[in-house]
Design a protein around this motif. Structure first.
Motif, PDB file in Angstrom:
ATOM      1  N   GLU A  36     -10.858 -27.843  32.359  1.00 48.74           N
ATOM      2  CA  GLU A  36     -10.569 -26.806  33.349  1.00 48.74           C
ATOM      3  C   GLU A  36      -9.067 -26.701  33.608  1.00 48.74           C
ATOM      4  N   TYR A  37      -8.388 -27.844  33.703  1.00 44.21           N
ATOM      5  CA  TYR A  37      -6.934 -27.851  33.899  1.00 44.21           C
ATOM      6  C   TYR A  37      -6.227 -27.157  32.731  1.00 44.21           C
ATOM      7  N   CYS A  42      -3.358 -22.418  30.455  1.00 46.45           N
ATOM      8  CA  CYS A  42      -3.252 -21.371  29.428  1.00 46.45           C
ATOM      9  C   CYS A  42      -3.297 -19.980  30.052  1.00 46.45           C
ATOM     10  N   VAL A  43      -4.177 -19.779  31.022  1.00 45.04           N
ATOM     11  CA  VAL A  43      -4.274 -18.479  31.697  1.00 45.04           C
ATOM     12  C   VAL A  43      -2.989 -18.181  32.458  1.00 45.04           C
ATOM     13  N   LYS A  44      -2.434 -19.188  33.148  1.00 46.72           N
ATOM     14  CA  LYS A  44      -1.163 -18.998  33.869  1.00 46.72           C
ATOM     15  C   LYS A  44      -0.052 -18.599  32.899  1.00 46.72           C
ATOM     16  N   ASN A  49       3.783 -14.821  30.490  1.00 45.36           N
ATOM     17  CA  ASN A  49       4.458 -14.328  29.289  1.00 45.36           C
ATOM     18  C   ASN A  49       3.846 -13.064  28.707  1.00 45.36           C
ATOM     19  N   GLY A  50       2.660 -12.719  29.168  1.00 43.62           N
ATOM     20  CA  GLY A  50       1.981 -11.572  28.601  1.00 43.62           C
ATOM     21  C   GLY A  50       1.419 -11.849  27.218  1.00 43.62           C
TER      22      GLY A  50
END
Length: 70
Positions: A36-37, A42-44, A49-50
């Protein structure tokens, strides 16, 4: 407040699981917590960065390093 977490079945190779489990132990997390971390980070990064963390994200990941004696 109710816990709104979703359960997701996940299949991992034994080598990948071992690598994540070792990393989780180093970070004092459960394997689930580590996954989960990592996904959260990765989502952040993608939002920041797009793009993806790695341009080669879709390439098969080589875990042969787990068999090396260091």
């Amino acid at each position: 407040m109710a816990d709104n977490k979703k359960q997701v079945p996940l299949r991992l190779s034994a080598k990948l699981y071992e690598a994540i489990a070792a990393w989780a132990e180093d970070d004092f997390r459960s394997v689930n917590g580590q996954i989960e971390y990592l996904l959260t980070e990765c989502v952040k990064q993608r939002r920041k960065n797009g793009g993806y963390v790695s341009k080669e994200l879709d390439k098969p990941f080589d875990l042969e390093f787990l068999n090396e004696d260091s």
